[in-house]
Design an enzyme around this catalytic site. Sequence first.
Site, PDB file in Angstrom:
ATOM      1  CG  ASN A  97     125.421 -22.941  49.751  1.00  0.00           C
ATOM      2  OD1 ASN A  97     125.352 -22.254  48.729  1.00  0.00           O
ATOM      3  ND2 ASN A  97     124.541 -22.838  50.725  1.00  0.00           N
ATOM      4  CG  HIS A 127     123.486 -19.784  47.273  1.00  0.00           C
ATOM      5  ND1 HIS A 127     124.078 -19.575  48.503  1.00  0.00           N
ATOM      6  CD2 HIS A 127     123.625 -18.623  46.603  1.00  0.00           C
ATOM      7  CE1 HIS A 127     124.535 -18.340  48.555  1.00  0.00           C
ATOM      8  NE2 HIS A 127     124.288 -17.734  47.424  1.00  0.00           N
ATOM      9  CG  ASP A 158     118.760 -12.744  45.264  1.00  0.00           C
ATOM     10  OD1 ASP A 158     119.214 -11.642  44.917  1.00  0.00           O
ATOM     11  OD2 ASP A 158     119.477 -13.755  45.391  1.00  0.00           O
ATOM     12  CD  GLU A 160     120.952 -20.867  50.941  1.00  0.00           C
ATOM     13  OE1 GLU A 160     121.877 -21.446  50.329  1.00  0.00           O
ATOM     14  OE2 GLU A 160     121.155 -19.915  51.707  1.00  0.00           O
TER      15      GLU A 160
HETATM   16  C1  GLP Z   1     124.496 -14.057  47.216  1.00  0.00           C
HETATM   17  C2  GLP Z   1     123.392 -13.722  46.215  1.00  0.00           C
HETATM   18  C3  GLP Z   1     123.591 -14.459  44.952  1.00  0.00           C
HETATM   19  C4  GLP Z   1     125.051 -14.442  44.636  1.00  0.00           C
HETATM   20  C5  GLP Z   1     125.787 -15.333  45.594  1.00  0.00           C
HETATM   21  C6  GLP Z   1     127.276 -15.252  45.479  1.00  0.00           C
HETATM   22  O1  GLP Z   1     124.101 -14.279  48.490  1.00  0.00           O
HETATM   23  N1  GLP Z   1     122.062 -13.825  46.655  1.00  0.00           N
HETATM   24  O2  GLP Z   1     122.808 -13.910  43.924  1.00  0.00           O
HETATM   25  O3  GLP Z   1     125.278 -14.893  43.337  1.00  0.00           O
HETATM   26  O4  GLP Z   1     125.333 -15.131  46.885  1.00  0.00           O
HETATM   27  O5  GLP Z   1     127.743 -14.040  45.993  1.00  0.00           O
HETATM   28  P1  GLP Z   1     129.158 -13.447  45.681  1.00  0.00           P
HETATM   29  O6  GLP Z   1     129.170 -13.101  44.256  1.00  0.00           O
HETATM   30  O7  GLP Z   1     129.283 -12.243  46.569  1.00  0.00           O
HETATM   31  O8  GLP Z   1     130.143 -14.490  46.029  1.00  0.00           O
END
Ligand code: GLP
Length: 248
Positions: A142, A144, A73, A149
């Site tokens: 959440n 995702h 992304d 989302e």
């Molecule tokens: C982000 C990314 C995801 C990631 C998730 C968890 O916003 N877009 O690809 O896996 O949220 O992030 P983190 O690993 O910092 O907890």
Amino acid sequence: MSSDTLRHPTVPVVHRVDARSIGDAAADIVIDTIQATPTPVIGVATGSSPSPLYSALSARTSDFSAVTWFALDEYIGLPAHHPQSYAEVLRREIIEPLGLDPATVHLPNPQVNDLDQSAAAYEGLIASAGGIDLQILGIGRNGHLAFNEPGAPLNSRTRVEQLTEDTRRANQRFFDSLADVPTHCLTQGLGTILEARHLLLIAQGSEKAEALYNALTGPVTASCPASVLQLHERVTVLVDDSAGALLV
Ligand code: GLP
């Protein structure tokens, strides 16, 4: 791999790994994939979860020259080269430390007028590379996956997505203020992610425990996007004790 292996009645295989070893455990899987495939295609996540993996990879002597990389992304609305754009994050986290040719690392391009066309082009690029052999994933608190989302269709493709308030607050730590966190992004869809041949989810910390539990043991539902993992035949989940606390 020094871990307990827990097998849920559905498909994902969960390895409980000491927090200090999680990067090396993930790196072993990435290296195995690269060595097993003549032209490997690796999907990379951003965020905190894969950082130990990227550090561990940078300590290996592997040859990454045959690998093509695809990001999950990218934010929309940040200036090009903003330090928190995922293009810049991946430059710092993998391109420089692993000595990659930047031309082998692809992200959805948000710096265009036609974002739908950009999303479609990204899908085309993944397809023309032969699809993704191994997709590295984190999970949002959440539920995702990438930036899909809650509510995202389970068969969704790469597209523009609006970030929830919860996700923006979670990512605020990378920005000066909440107002600076983008409101939209381009993200691979859940359907796109499911086409990768092997999914590797990394989750650390107690704030991921509930989302992970719901994703792996709850119903497959758009309200928990990561529950699509249950639909894939080859999923490896690496958790530390905190993130795996609810998975007995
Ligand atoms: C982000 C990314 C995801 C990631 C998730 C968890 O916003 N877009 O690809 O896996 O949220 O992030 P983190 O690993 O910092 O907890």
